[in-house]
Motif scaffolding. Sequence first.
Motif, PDB file in Angstrom:
ATOM      1  N   THR A   1      -4.579   3.774   9.642  1.00 48.09           N
ATOM      2  CA  THR A   1      -4.654   4.663   8.481  1.00 48.09           C
ATOM      3  C   THR A   1      -3.885   5.950   8.736  1.00 48.09           C
ATOM      4  O   THR A   1      -3.141   6.433   7.878  1.00 48.09           O
ATOM      5  CB  THR A   1      -6.130   4.973   8.149  1.00 48.09           C
ATOM      6  OG1 THR A   1      -6.804   3.750   7.875  1.00 48.09           O
ATOM      7  CG2 THR A   1      -6.246   5.884   6.928  1.00 48.09           C
ATOM      8  N   GLU A   2      -4.059   6.492   9.938  1.00 41.70           N
ATOM      9  CA  GLU A   2      -3.367   7.721  10.330  1.00 41.70           C
ATOM     10  C   GLU A   2      -1.848   7.528  10.256  1.00 41.70           C
ATOM     11  O   GLU A   2      -1.125   8.383   9.738  1.00 41.70           O
ATOM     12  CB  GLU A   2      -3.774   7.979  11.779  1.00 41.70           C
ATOM     13  CG  GLU A   2      -3.685   9.373  12.274  1.00 41.70           C
ATOM     14  CD  GLU A   2      -4.264   9.396  13.689  1.00 41.70           C
ATOM     15  OE1 GLU A   2      -5.458   9.689  13.814  1.00 41.70           O
ATOM     16  OE2 GLU A   2      -3.534   9.091  14.652  1.00 41.70           O
ATOM     17  N   THR A   3      -1.373   6.392  10.775  1.00 41.63           N
ATOM     18  CA  THR A   3       0.062   6.113  10.780  1.00 41.63           C
ATOM     19  C   THR A   3       0.585   5.954   9.350  1.00 41.63           C
ATOM     20  O   THR A   3       1.653   6.470   9.012  1.00 41.63           O
ATOM     21  CB  THR A   3       0.346   4.836  11.603  1.00 41.63           C
ATOM     22  OG1 THR A   3      -0.212   5.007  12.907  1.00 41.63           O
ATOM     23  CG2 THR A   3       1.841   4.587  11.733  1.00 41.63           C
ATOM     24  N   LEU A   4      -0.185   5.270   8.514  1.00 42.43           N
ATOM     25  CA  LEU A   4       0.225   5.092   7.117  1.00 42.43           C
ATOM     26  C   LEU A   4       0.213   6.436   6.379  1.00 42.43           C
ATOM     27  O   LEU A   4       1.097   6.703   5.553  1.00 42.43           O
ATOM     28  CB  LEU A   4      -0.669   4.064   6.424  1.00 42.43           C
ATOM     29  CG  LEU A   4      -0.490   2.626   6.935  1.00 42.43           C
ATOM     30  CD1 LEU A   4      -1.619   1.714   6.462  1.00 42.43           C
ATOM     31  CD2 LEU A   4       0.864   2.052   6.509  1.00 42.43           C
ATOM     32  N   ASP A   5      -0.750   7.305   6.709  1.00 39.84           N
ATOM     33  CA  ASP A   5      -0.764   8.665   6.143  1.00 39.84           C
ATOM     34  C   ASP A   5       0.516   9.414   6.516  1.00 39.84           C
ATOM     35  O   ASP A   5       1.128  10.086   5.689  1.00 39.84           O
ATOM     36  CB  ASP A   5      -1.952   9.469   6.696  1.00 39.84           C
ATOM     37  CG  ASP A   5      -3.249   9.169   5.941  1.00 39.84           C
ATOM     38  OD1 ASP A   5      -3.178   8.602   4.839  1.00 39.84           O
ATOM     39  OD2 ASP A   5      -4.326   9.519   6.463  1.00 39.84           O
ATOM     40  N   ARG A   6       0.888   9.307   7.797  1.00 39.79           N
ATOM     41  CA  ARG A   6       2.070  10.032   8.268  1.00 39.79           C
ATOM     42  C   ARG A   6       3.350   9.508   7.636  1.00 39.79           C
ATOM     43  O   ARG A   6       4.251  10.262   7.328  1.00 39.79           O
ATOM     44  CB  ARG A   6       2.186   9.910   9.793  1.00 39.79           C
ATOM     45  CG  ARG A   6       1.174  10.745  10.518  1.00 39.79           C
ATOM     46  CD  ARG A   6       1.412  10.654  12.000  1.00 39.79           C
ATOM     47  NE  ARG A   6       0.359  11.341  12.728  1.00 39.79           N
ATOM     48  CZ  ARG A   6       0.313  11.457  14.031  1.00 39.79           C
ATOM     49  NH1 ARG A   6       1.287  10.927  14.767  1.00 39.79           N
ATOM     50  NH2 ARG A   6      -0.668  12.097  14.612  1.00 39.79           N
ATOM     51  N   ILE A   7       3.409   8.184   7.481  1.00 39.31           N
ATOM     52  CA  ILE A   7       4.582   7.603   6.814  1.00 39.31           C
ATOM     53  C   ILE A   7       4.637   8.116   5.380  1.00 39.31           C
ATOM     54  O   ILE A   7       5.690   8.544   4.898  1.00 39.31           O
ATOM     55  CB  ILE A   7       4.525   6.061   6.852  1.00 39.31           C
ATOM     56  CG1 ILE A   7       4.764   5.571   8.280  1.00 39.31           C
ATOM     57  CG2 ILE A   7       5.558   5.450   5.900  1.00 39.31           C
ATOM     58  CD1 ILE A   7       4.510   4.091   8.493  1.00 39.31           C
ATOM     59  N   GLY A   8       3.477   8.126   4.721  1.00 38.39           N
ATOM     60  CA  GLY A   8       3.408   8.619   3.344  1.00 38.39           C
ATOM     61  C   GLY A   8       3.864  10.059   3.225  1.00 38.39           C
ATOM     62  O   GLY A   8       4.493  10.441   2.238  1.00 38.39           O
ATOM     63  N   ALA A   9       3.560  10.873   4.257  1.00 37.21           N
ATOM     64  CA  ALA A   9       3.897  12.290   4.231  1.00 37.21           C
ATOM     65  C   ALA A   9       5.406  12.532   4.264  1.00 37.21           C
ATOM     66  O   ALA A   9       5.878  13.613   3.926  1.00 37.21           O
ATOM     67  CB  ALA A   9       3.219  13.005   5.400  1.00 37.21           C
ATOM     68  N   HIS A  10       6.181  11.515   4.668  1.00 34.18           N
ATOM     69  CA  HIS A  10       7.636  11.646   4.667  1.00 34.18           C
ATOM     70  C   HIS A  10       8.215  11.549   3.256  1.00 34.18           C
ATOM     71  O   HIS A  10       9.381  11.822   3.043  1.00 34.18           O
ATOM     72  CB  HIS A  10       8.277  10.555   5.538  1.00 34.18           C
ATOM     73  CG  HIS A  10       8.309  10.891   6.988  1.00 34.18           C
ATOM     74  ND1 HIS A  10       9.436  11.375   7.615  1.00 34.18           N
ATOM     75  CD2 HIS A  10       7.345  10.839   7.935  1.00 34.18           C
ATOM     76  CE1 HIS A  10       9.173  11.577   8.884  1.00 34.18           C
ATOM     77  NE2 HIS A  10       7.912  11.258   9.126  1.00 34.18           N
ATOM     78  N   PHE A  11       7.394  11.078   2.333  1.00 33.29           N
ATOM     79  CA  PHE A  11       7.867  10.898   0.961  1.00 33.29           C
ATOM     80  C   PHE A  11       7.000  11.717   0.020  1.00 33.29           C
ATOM     81  O   PHE A  11       5.982  12.244   0.423  1.00 33.29           O
ATOM     82  CB  PHE A  11       7.813   9.408   0.575  1.00 33.29           C
ATOM     83  CG  PHE A  11       8.590   8.542   1.506  1.00 33.29           C
ATOM     84  CD1 PHE A  11       9.960   8.373   1.369  1.00 33.29           C
ATOM     85  CD2 PHE A  11       7.956   7.924   2.577  1.00 33.29           C
ATOM     86  CE1 PHE A  11      10.683   7.597   2.254  1.00 33.29           C
ATOM     87  CE2 PHE A  11       8.665   7.130   3.463  1.00 33.29           C
ATOM     88  CZ  PHE A  11      10.026   6.964   3.304  1.00 33.29           C
ATOM     89  N   GLU A  12       7.390  11.778  -1.228  1.00 36.45           N
ATOM     90  CA  GLU A  12       6.637  12.618  -2.147  1.00 36.45           C
ATOM     91  C   GLU A  12       5.677  11.813  -3.007  1.00 36.45           C
ATOM     92  O   GLU A  12       5.982  10.703  -3.430  1.00 36.45           O
ATOM     93  CB  GLU A  12       7.611  13.378  -3.063  1.00 36.45           C
ATOM     94  CG  GLU A  12       8.426  14.393  -2.286  1.00 36.45           C
ATOM     95  CD  GLU A  12       8.621  15.670  -3.086  1.00 36.45           C
ATOM     96  OE1 GLU A  12       8.430  15.640  -4.314  1.00 36.45           O
ATOM     97  OE2 GLU A  12       8.963  16.695  -2.469  1.00 36.45           O
TER      98      GLU A  12
END
Lengths: 255, 255
Positions: B180-191
């Motif tokens: 979940t943390e990794t998917l959150d971080r990936i999401g944070a790269h986009f808007e």
Amino acid sequence: MDSAALLDLLGNENRRRILRLLSRKPCYVTEISEYLGVSPKAVIDHLRKLEDAGLVESHVDDGRRKYFSIARNLRLEVNVSPYEFGTKSAYSASPNLDITSWRHVSLHVDRDRESDPDSIPEGNGDPDDAGRGDEETLFGEDQEGEEPPDLTALAADLERLERLENELSMAQRWVQGRLTETLDRIGAHFEGVDGRFYSDLLRGLTDGPATAEELARRLDAPPDVVEDALEGLSAHGVVELDGDRWVLVAGSASP
Amino acid sequence: MDSAALLDLLGNENRRRILRLLSRKPCYVTEISEYLGVSPKAVIDHLRKLEDAGLVESHVDDGRRKYFSIARNLRLEVNVSPYEFGTKSAYSASPNLDITSWRHVSLHVDRDRESDPDSIPEGNGDPDDAGRGDEETLFGEDQEGEEPPDLTALAADLERLERLENELSMAQRWVQGRLTETLDRIGAHFEGVDGRFYSDLLRGLTDGPATAEELARRLDAPPDVVEDALEGLSAHGVVELDGDRWVLVAGSASP
């Protein structure tokens, strides 16, 4: 959260479809209702149950529309075997969990080692150090002053974690098979129905020392029957009395 | 067996109580009916459903009484997170499964090492060999010509397997949190909402190369939107085309 309540919730196909939908994106009632082909009233009822259980939460956006989303991580495990019907549910574990303290499992999720197989691992070569120690810097807190990981690194983390998850799942299934096998073998030392009873008794002691009364309660068996069986196991050298509590002799050897 | 069918079955409290009872001992209908305080007719109905699903089986004893018992090992895992509603069910894995081939998980269930912590481990000290290689002789097939293990050894096996099971469960919960943390971080790269979409796209590629059409189908998204997103990720160096299939650049480095 309570496993029984969770199984009651997940036992409904439409609630499972709602959860699957919300895991893709937050949704409002009309959206869910149209997607499922179910009346808004029924959707609201399902959402209320999921919200009450803490699985789902809602927030109102700028346009005053109420969006529902999955509230937090949760994991449920169910084991069915001739010796067990076990359910376990729990929230996800903290990133700061000390995964190096486990005695029986090591996880190898070291980013550098994998991307450069020729790199020399640090440490003194002690086999017990294999693959440990680096995980928390990789998947734990961000390093202060360092750049956040780039997308390529995050995608690699993602792939490794997915593979790790699959291997752990396979490991669980392997352990389940070995547990049943071991309980079968224990049962074979005794005759008939008693075999299962002795297995249950030993299994009851794997959690730690217990009095005969505690075991009788846990096994839902008459205390004198449990007492007799423990005396029998004691004659085999398998259990012994420590004060008024019975312990596994095998277990007492490993701290 | 199908996870949805299994969740439908387990979503009923009385069926769960029947399974719990049968995991203690084989029972006949009247026994179950009295124990649960439920009519024999209702018990027979539940048993039929459990039997149809292969969870429960029956045999007739000498007195021509029909006993029901749990048919085989089965394991169900459910993951709920803001990024996933995943269910997985499977029968237990074979004892001959090659648990040494896993890349990310090692299990330490070595009987000798544990009972004698001062013994010198065999092998060349290669960290990758730590704790491996002995498992199959311990929990696999019986050694030809050797005595079957005694009760004390079996009780020790039991205790180790129970601890291993707990550690694996904790490991799964830890991985769930990291995913979940990794998917959150990936999401944070986009808007905005797109973040989740890009995460899903990358996650879809962790299973292996896929065409844009396959990914669009898997993500239930328009093919041209998926195509555009993949081009964007390609510009970041995260994915690349291999023929007509997209692959993770990070993933392609590890064989």
